[in-house]
Design a protein around this motif. Structure first.
Motif, PDB file in Angstrom:
ATOM      1  N   THR A 176      32.973  15.603  -3.516  1.00  0.00           N
ATOM      2  CA  THR A 176      32.196  14.651  -4.317  1.00  0.00           C
ATOM      3  C   THR A 176      30.709  14.764  -3.996  1.00  0.00           C
ATOM      4  O   THR A 176      29.865  14.785  -4.899  1.00  0.00           O
ATOM      5  CB  THR A 176      32.679  13.213  -4.062  1.00  0.00           C
ATOM      6  OG1 THR A 176      34.067  13.110  -4.422  1.00  0.00           O
ATOM      7  CG2 THR A 176      31.876  12.210  -4.890  1.00  0.00           C
TER       8      THR A 176
ATOM      9  N   GLU B  31      33.788  13.823 -10.637  1.00  0.00           N
ATOM     10  CA  GLU B  31      32.414  14.196 -10.285  1.00  0.00           C
ATOM     11  C   GLU B  31      32.196  15.690 -10.473  1.00  0.00           C
ATOM     12  O   GLU B  31      31.136  16.133 -10.945  1.00  0.00           O
ATOM     13  CB  GLU B  31      32.134  13.803  -8.836  1.00  0.00           C
ATOM     14  CG  GLU B  31      30.657  13.759  -8.473  1.00  0.00           C
ATOM     15  CD  GLU B  31      29.926  12.596  -9.121  1.00  0.00           C
ATOM     16  OE1 GLU B  31      28.748  12.769  -9.501  1.00  0.00           O
ATOM     17  OE2 GLU B  31      30.530  11.515  -9.252  1.00  0.00           O
TER      18      GLU B  31
ATOM     19  N   LYS C 206      27.670  15.883  -6.560  1.00  0.00           N
ATOM     20  CA  LYS C 206      26.490  15.040  -6.777  1.00  0.00           C
ATOM     21  C   LYS C 206      25.210  15.821  -6.492  1.00  0.00           C
ATOM     22  O   LYS C 206      24.219  15.715  -7.231  1.00  0.00           O
ATOM     23  CB  LYS C 206      26.560  13.797  -5.883  1.00  0.00           C
ATOM     24  CG  LYS C 206      27.593  12.765  -6.306  1.00  0.00           C
ATOM     25  CD  LYS C 206      27.566  11.568  -5.378  1.00  0.00           C
ATOM     26  CE  LYS C 206      28.599  10.529  -5.787  1.00  0.00           C
ATOM     27  NZ  LYS C 206      28.282   9.898  -7.086  1.00  0.00           N
TER      28      LYS C 206
END
Length: 228
Positions: free
Chosen positions: A46, A100, A50
């Motif tokens: 994740t 994500e 990001k």
């Protein structure tokens, strides 16, 4: 004597049960260790996704690509674990990581190759892909605003068109609201984001047009002054 035999029988049974429960406890301990490792890997995946989104906005495309490849390796590792422990992997943190990743990869491909990514290419569940795709609309708004600040209205308008295209296609999935939990809320947010972006681009377009008109008027005034 008979009483002694019965006690011995219970003792053997107890010893066997203890051995059985020890094995179960060891299995549970190993499962817990695997679960902890899966959670660490998914949190890392994740974070990588990001960061890849951030790099994509900064147009550091090689860096973004490397992070996405690293995240892909973690998902490949997850796939191996799921073969032996399917009950441990497809839950909260895993689904969030898939979403994500789908968002980051889709944004990256739209910016660098102007195309959408097939969920089979990403090897992720369709539901996670759809939810990640819905979130791409917010990232495209962010890119559009960055482009407006740079004065690139045309590319910002292209971003808006992409946002609208994603939204319309998601809304056209009649059964998706029932099959994809959370999609309705994301689409409601997306609609407001699109309207806000359209307003920002309209304002900037008018401002740019006014600025050009003023410059043209200044040139005309300057020419007349020189002639006069």
């Amino acid at each position: 004597m008979r009483h002694h035999f019965e006690n011995s029988s219970w003792l053997v049974s107890d010893v066997s049960l203890k051995s059985l429960l020890d094995k179960i406890q060891e299995e549970l301990r190993k499962k817990e260790e695997i679960r902890d490792e899966v959670q660490r890997d998914m949190r890392r995946a994740t974070r990588l996704s990001k960061q890849a989104i951030l790099f994509a906005h900064q147009e550091r495309f090689n860096d973004a690509r490397k992070l996405l490849e690293e995240a892909k390796e973690l998902f490949a590792k997850l796939g191996q674990v799921s073969k032996d422990h399917p009950d441990l992997v497809y839950a909260g943190l895993v689904n969030a990581a898939f979403e994500e990743y789908a968002e980051a990869h889709t944004l990256f491909k739209l910016i660098t190759e102007n195309r959408f990514t097939d969920p089979k290419e990403l090897d992720i569940p369709a539901v996670s892909y759809v939810l990640g795709l819905a979130d791409v609309i917010g990232e495209l708004r962010r890119r559009a605003l960055d482009l407006l600040r740079k004065g690139d209205v045309k590319t910002a308008e292209d971003c808006l068109q992409r946002m609208e295209h994603i939204y319309v296609e998601l809304m056209a999935m009649d059964d998706a609201y029932l099959l994809v939990p959370g999609l309705r809320r994301k689409c409601d947010v997306a609609r407001r984001i699109i309207e806000a972006t359209r307003g920002d681009i309209t304002i900037e377009t008018r401002r740019s047009s006014l600025e050009r008109s003023i410059k043209e008027l200044e040139k005309v005034v300057e020419r007349k002054r020189k002639v006069g």
